[in-house]
Structures are given as C-alpha cells and as structure tokens.
Design an enzyme around this catalytic site. Structure first.
Site, PDB file in Angstrom:
ATOM      1  N   TYR A   1     -14.702  10.339  -2.049  1.00  0.00           N
ATOM      2  CA  TYR A   1     -13.625  10.086  -3.007  1.00  0.00           C
ATOM      3  C   TYR A   1     -13.723  10.959  -4.255  1.00  0.00           C
ATOM      4  O   TYR A   1     -12.766  11.019  -5.017  1.00  0.00           O
ATOM      5  CB  TYR A   1     -13.604   8.602  -3.392  1.00  0.00           C
ATOM      6  CG  TYR A   1     -13.107   7.720  -2.281  1.00  0.00           C
ATOM      7  CD1 TYR A   1     -11.765   7.377  -2.175  1.00  0.00           C
ATOM      8  CD2 TYR A   1     -13.976   7.244  -1.307  1.00  0.00           C
ATOM      9  CE1 TYR A   1     -11.306   6.574  -1.149  1.00  0.00           C
ATOM     10  CE2 TYR A   1     -13.525   6.442  -0.271  1.00  0.00           C
ATOM     11  CZ  TYR A   1     -12.195   6.118  -0.195  1.00  0.00           C
ATOM     12  OH  TYR A   1     -11.739   5.325   0.836  1.00  0.00           O
TER      13      TYR A   1
ATOM     14  N   HIS B   1     -16.527   4.138  -4.820  1.00  0.00           N
ATOM     15  CA  HIS B   1     -15.637   5.286  -4.639  1.00  0.00           C
ATOM     16  C   HIS B   1     -15.768   6.293  -5.789  1.00  0.00           C
ATOM     17  O   HIS B   1     -14.847   7.079  -6.046  1.00  0.00           O
ATOM     18  CB  HIS B   1     -14.179   4.857  -4.444  1.00  0.00           C
ATOM     19  CG  HIS B   1     -13.964   4.153  -3.143  1.00  0.00           C
ATOM     20  ND1 HIS B   1     -12.718   3.742  -2.706  1.00  0.00           N
ATOM     21  CD2 HIS B   1     -14.827   3.782  -2.160  1.00  0.00           C
ATOM     22  CE1 HIS B   1     -12.839   3.150  -1.526  1.00  0.00           C
ATOM     23  NE2 HIS B   1     -14.111   3.161  -1.188  1.00  0.00           N
TER      24      HIS B   1
ATOM     25  N   ARG C   1       0.829  -1.202   0.000  1.00  0.00           N
ATOM     26  CA  ARG C   1       0.000   0.000   0.000  1.00  0.00           C
ATOM     27  C   ARG C   1       0.867   1.256   0.000  1.00  0.00           C
ATOM     28  O   ARG C   1       0.591   2.211  -0.744  1.00  0.00           O
ATOM     29  CB  ARG C   1      -0.917   0.014   1.229  1.00  0.00           C
ATOM     30  CG  ARG C   1      -1.675   1.338   1.361  1.00  0.00           C
ATOM     31  CD  ARG C   1      -2.569   1.406   2.567  1.00  0.00           C
ATOM     32  NE  ARG C   1      -3.234   2.708   2.619  1.00  0.00           N
ATOM     33  CZ  ARG C   1      -4.269   2.970   3.395  1.00  0.00           C
ATOM     34  NH1 ARG C   1      -4.763   2.050   4.194  1.00  0.00           N
ATOM     35  NH2 ARG C   1      -4.823   4.173   3.386  1.00  0.00           N
TER      36      ARG C   1
ATOM     37  N   CYS D   1     -19.352  -1.392   0.641  1.00  0.00           N
ATOM     38  CA  CYS D   1     -18.490  -0.268   1.013  1.00  0.00           C
ATOM     39  C   CYS D   1     -19.228   0.492   2.107  1.00  0.00           C
ATOM     40  O   CYS D   1     -20.465   0.488   2.151  1.00  0.00           O
ATOM     41  CB  CYS D   1     -18.247   0.626  -0.198  1.00  0.00           C
ATOM     42  SG  CYS D   1     -17.216   2.075   0.144  1.00  0.00           S
TER      43      CYS D   1
ATOM     44  N   ASN E   1     -10.546  -4.105  -0.984  1.00  0.00           N
ATOM     45  CA  ASN E   1     -10.437  -3.028  -1.971  1.00  0.00           C
ATOM     46  C   ASN E   1      -9.472  -3.385  -3.101  1.00  0.00           C
ATOM     47  O   ASN E   1      -8.575  -4.204  -2.909  1.00  0.00           O
ATOM     48  CB  ASN E   1      -9.963  -1.740  -1.281  1.00  0.00           C
ATOM     49  CG  ASN E   1     -11.117  -0.979  -0.672  1.00  0.00           C
ATOM     50  OD1 ASN E   1     -12.192  -0.914  -1.253  1.00  0.00           O
ATOM     51  ND2 ASN E   1     -10.896  -0.414   0.508  1.00  0.00           N
TER      52      ASN E   1
END
Length: 426
Positions: free
Chosen positions: A245, A196, A93, A168, A147
């Site tokens: 987002y 998102h 990440r 989500c 995700n």
C-alpha cells in the site's frame, strides 16, 4: 484441549471458506466444537454457510454448525469471534472508489478518503459489536479483519474493553515473498508501521542484515493493487521494504492515473468475481474452497487469523505481526497509538516487541501524520464531529487541500447518509 465456540460475523462473505480452511488445518491444536456463522444477508449466508458446513463435515467435524442472523445468539459465550463486515456492501465500496477520482484524489477502499468513508461507516457498527461482546462474551477474543483494520482497532482498543486482535494479511504475504527471495524461511525481521502503511526495516539471516540485498522484488504483490515499479533511488531514500500500500504514497499521481484509466474499479471487478464464486459455492458437490477464490485477494488471510488464535489458545509464545497499542515499542509514537508491529503472542494476547531500527525520519513523519488522521477519524465517527472529519482529511498525506477535502467529503457523505452519524452531514 478445551472445547471452543467460534463465531464469524459477516459469514456471508466469499472469504469465509478461506477462514474455514484455516480452522480445518489447525483442528489438531484448536478444538472448535461449534461454529456460529452470522450475517444479515440470509441468501448469501445460506450459500456460503452451506459450503462451510460441507467443508467441515467432509473432514469429519461432528460438532455444531449454526447459521444465524441473530448477532447476540452468535456472540453469546463465544471464545473467538472473527469479524469481516462490509457496511454498505460493494455498492458503497464502488462509490468510495469512484467519487474521489472526480477531484483528482485516490479512489481506494482502505487508503485515503475511500478508506476514511469506509471507517465512518464501519466504526459505529464495530463499536456496537464490541459492546455486545462486553456483555455476552466478556472473555472472548475479537479477531478483526474488517477494513480499514487499523482505524477500527484504534477505535475499539481505546474506547471499549473488548480483548481484540487487529489483523491484516500484508505481512504474511511479505514474509512469504522474502523467504522466496532469500531461499529460506529461517530469518528474523523487524517490522513497523500502521495498517496498510508499514515497512520491514531489517531481515537478519545468520546474524547478518541482508535487507540491502533484497531490493524491489522482496515483497509479494496483491491482486487489488495496480502494479508499480520503484527505482533504486527511491529505495535508497527510504531503506526499508514497503508494504504494497505504500505505492499509493510513493507514487500517488501514478496510482491516481491507474485508477482513472481502469475500465472498472477494483470493487466492480470484485462484484463479478463474487457473483461467480457464489454460483460455484451453490454446487452441492463442492466441499473445499475453490481455486477461483484466489482471484478475490485475501491471500493467506486464514493463515494470519488462525495461527494467531492457535498461539493464544495454546500459549505458544510465538512472534506474529499484529495491530496493538504501541506501549513504548516505537519511541516516537504515543503509548495508546495502535500500531502494526511484531508481537510476542501467548495466552495473555499480543505484546509489542520494542523496535531498534526506528530512526528513519520519513517513516516517523509519515506514521505520525497518518496516525493523526486515524485518531481524528475515530473522533469523527464516534462523536459525529464534522470538524474532526475535515481535520482528518486535511492532515492525510494523500488529501491535504482544504477545498478538495470539503467538496469530496460533502459528496461522499451525502452518498453515505444512511450509514453516517447525523452530525457529519450538512
């Protein structure tokens, strides 16, 4: 009530106590008699699983709690399977967040090229999990939070037979923010988009659409997204409440600068938070999720997951926002496009509710562009196609430029070589 087996894949996640809390809160309507907590990291599984056991036992749970590293054992004969995996861990990440910034591109774990690279790592693993579910628990529901949730759902819903719910927590938090803003949770709404990348396009109270009265304060902010502010003209240009987002699309340069200025990436901050949580979870006297877990994000995540399971198991005919195949609900999206939309949920799963307020050209154009990116990403992940990977980055609104796309992809693919199909590497 029938007796149920729940499986959590990725149970070493510090989020797991949040999910366990959701099971406890619904124990009168969901008769779970066994919990199989599975993770490949035994050390974290033992710590987080230990807290999960204490939480359940403190509330009088007398059933079976199994900690296992055996995926097939966890899946076999399960009724509901919850997936929350992170392929490559936090190290991957952090790379996803840092490398794009060198090219002036957004570094974020689910949106833009960071989300793209996470999808390439995650889809093959989730496809393997789905294939095992098909064989070992064909009647199970897979509830996925891994995700990028929307792209994972796009892959599994179109390339496997598994019964899947893509979830989500964005809308659950938006709904809470709207209720706080208008002073009541007795309202109807229309919501559409992709994971998102979504909007609330109407909020109706006593037959009146009050959307225009809500303004920029209607939603709830997430801890993992830097604060931004929208001016009135922007909100007039796209008259809908954007999910958090969308700030990456509306104010992309500002968000890139926010990432560049930050002393630590969100991933680096999460490492510190998770290390502290793991130490706290080791306390044998702790038997509930600690308040410090709120700092990790994922607010109301268990509410989203367990309430949907409750609606399916008890045939409730409730409305929930879920990732599902479009099937004509949004007129300008293909039937097999996985969209995030208001659905009727019952024993048959989730059925999308046709959208009435779907004529905004900005929303239409952005959704179609990002859906093309998602479909190309799925093709790249499943077929190991470098051409599809480059095409995906070129069509994404946050990337676009070929030379940037190629350069950043090559560096990120090299850094992730252990997790990617060989065809994607140079």
């Amino acid at each position: 009530m029938r007796e149920l087996k729940a499986t959590v894949i990725g149970a070493g996640s510090t989020y797991t106590p949040e999910l366990i809390r959701g099971f406890i809160d619904r124990q009168n309507s969901l008769n779970f008699k066994s919990f199989y907590l599975m993770d490949i990291n035994k050390e974290k599984l033992d710590v987080v699983g230990g807290l999960a056991k204490r939480m359940l036992e403190a509330k009088g749970f007398k059933g079976e709690i199994v900690l296992t590293q055996d995926l097939d054992e966890a899946i076999k004969d399960a009724d509901y399977i919850f997936a929350q995996i992170r392929v490559g861990g936090m190290e991957a990440r952090i790379r996803d967040e840092k490398i794009p910034l060198k090219y002036g591109l957004l570094g974020q774990e689910t949106t833009g090229i960071g989300g793209f690279m996470k999808a390439l790592r995650t889809i093959p693993v989730m496809m393997d999990i789905a294939r095992r579910i098909e064989k070992l628990a064909p009647n199970a529901w897979l509830v996925n939070f891994s995700n990028p949730s929307g792209i994972v759902a796009e892959a599994l819903m179109n390339h496997t037979k598994v019964k899947m719910i893509g979830l989500c927590n964005c809308f659950v938090n938006m709904k809470a923010g709207i209720a706080k803003n208008i002073g009541t949770d007795n309202f109807d709404y229309e919501y559409l988009g992709l994971n998102h990348l979504s909007w609330v396009t109407s909020v109706t109270v006593d037959g009146e659409n009050v959307l225009s009265k809500l303004g920029k304060s209607a939603g709830e902010k997430l801890k993992n997204i830097p604060d931004v502010d929208y001016d009135d003209e922007l909100l007039e240009a796209v008259p809908a409440i954007p999910s958090y987002y969308l700030s990456y699309f509306y104010l992309r340069d500002e968000q890139v600068q926010n990432c560049l200025k930050a002393e630590k990436t969100r991933g680096e901050k999460c490492v510190v938070i998770e290390d502290a949580l793991i130490e706290k979870y080791k306390d044998p006297s702790l038997n509930d999720k600690p308040k410090e877990l709120e700092e990790r994000g994922g607010s109301l995540y268990s509410t989203a997951a367990v309430s949907v399971v409750d609606a399916i198991e008890n045939d409730k005919n409730e409305y929930h926002v879920i990732g599902v195949k479009n099937n004509g609900a949004i007129p300008y999206m293909a039937d097999d496009d996985v969209v995030e939309i208001k659905c009727m949920v019952n024993k048959n799963g989730a059925a999308p509710v046709p959208v009435k307020n779907a004529d905004n050209l900005y929303i239409k154009g952005t959704m179609q562009a990002v859906k093309a990116y998602e479909k190309l990403t799925v093709k790249a992940a499943i077929n190991g196609s470098r051409a599809d990977a480059i095409a995906a980055l070129m069509v994404h609104p946050l990337i676009g430029d070929y030379k940037k796309a190629k350069a950043v992809f090559d560096e990120m693919a090299s850094a992730n070589a252990d997790y990617l199909p060989k065809g994607l590497l140079r």
